[in-house]
Design an enzyme around this catalytic site. Sequence first.
Site, PDB file in Angstrom:
ATOM      1  N   LYS A 126      39.705  47.248  52.386  1.00  0.00           N
ATOM      2  CA  LYS A 126      39.240  46.484  51.230  1.00  0.00           C
ATOM      3  C   LYS A 126      37.720  46.549  51.092  1.00  0.00           C
ATOM      4  O   LYS A 126      37.188  46.843  50.020  1.00  0.00           O
ATOM      5  CB  LYS A 126      39.713  45.030  51.351  1.00  0.00           C
ATOM      6  N   ASP A 152      42.122  42.630  47.309  1.00  0.00           N
ATOM      7  CA  ASP A 152      41.838  41.390  48.027  1.00  0.00           C
ATOM      8  C   ASP A 152      42.930  40.377  47.698  1.00  0.00           C
ATOM      9  O   ASP A 152      43.953  40.725  47.117  1.00  0.00           O
ATOM     10  CB  ASP A 152      40.456  40.865  47.642  1.00  0.00           C
TER      11      ASP A 152
END
Length: 217
Positions: free
Chosen positions: A120, A139
């Site tokens: 991420k 996320d």
Amino acid sequence: MNKTTSSRIVRLLKRAYPDAACSLDFKSPIQLAVATILSAQSTDERVNLTTPALFRKYKTVKDFARAEGSELELLIKAVGLYRNKAKSIIEFAKAIQRDHKSRVPTTLAELEKLPGVGRKTANVIQGVLTGRGEGIAVDTHVTRLSFRLGFTKNKEPKKIEQDLKKWIDSSDWVMMSHLLIRHGREVCKARKPICESCFLAEVCPKKGVSNTKRLSP
DNA sequence: ATCCCGAGGG
DNA sequence: CCCTCTGGAT
């Protein structure tokens, strides 16, 4: 999901949030990287309250690489997970100094190899630095909205990213994260989504479902 | 009690 | 796969 619906969703999101962008405050690649590491399990707002004092004290990759752990911990305490993050930032900076001539790399593969940087964070840094994402940053917001809007039925971030890539033009990958995050914060919230005033309600399979526990993956 | 722009280790 | 790390807002 189908291409017509996904294009429509992207169009509506862009219309609503034409200025959607990374909401972390930064003035350099290392500042972006540090802010992104700090943002884990915290809010961007809190990170932005924390970084001014931090960036006043540490400016370069080398500054972070030679930082004292306890000192760094004190400065970032308010963002939470501060011991792990302090260690991550120092090791991250040391690795960049050692392997990348003290310059933050801009490819996903290089970023993912750095300590403290997962998929991420690597996607955020790569996408924001270059403007064209090799992948899509997934996320908690992107996960939740991808599930609610019907982009995915998976819960693993890696699979969610693959599912999103199938429906979104690669030129929109960076923007898509920012759009979903923005909409997730303002309307499609984890606890009480405001479906009544959501401009995506007409295309949302989960609209009006009041039990938010069932909405979250 | 739950959530927030997660990563690393077991 | 699971667990832990952490503080502040809601």
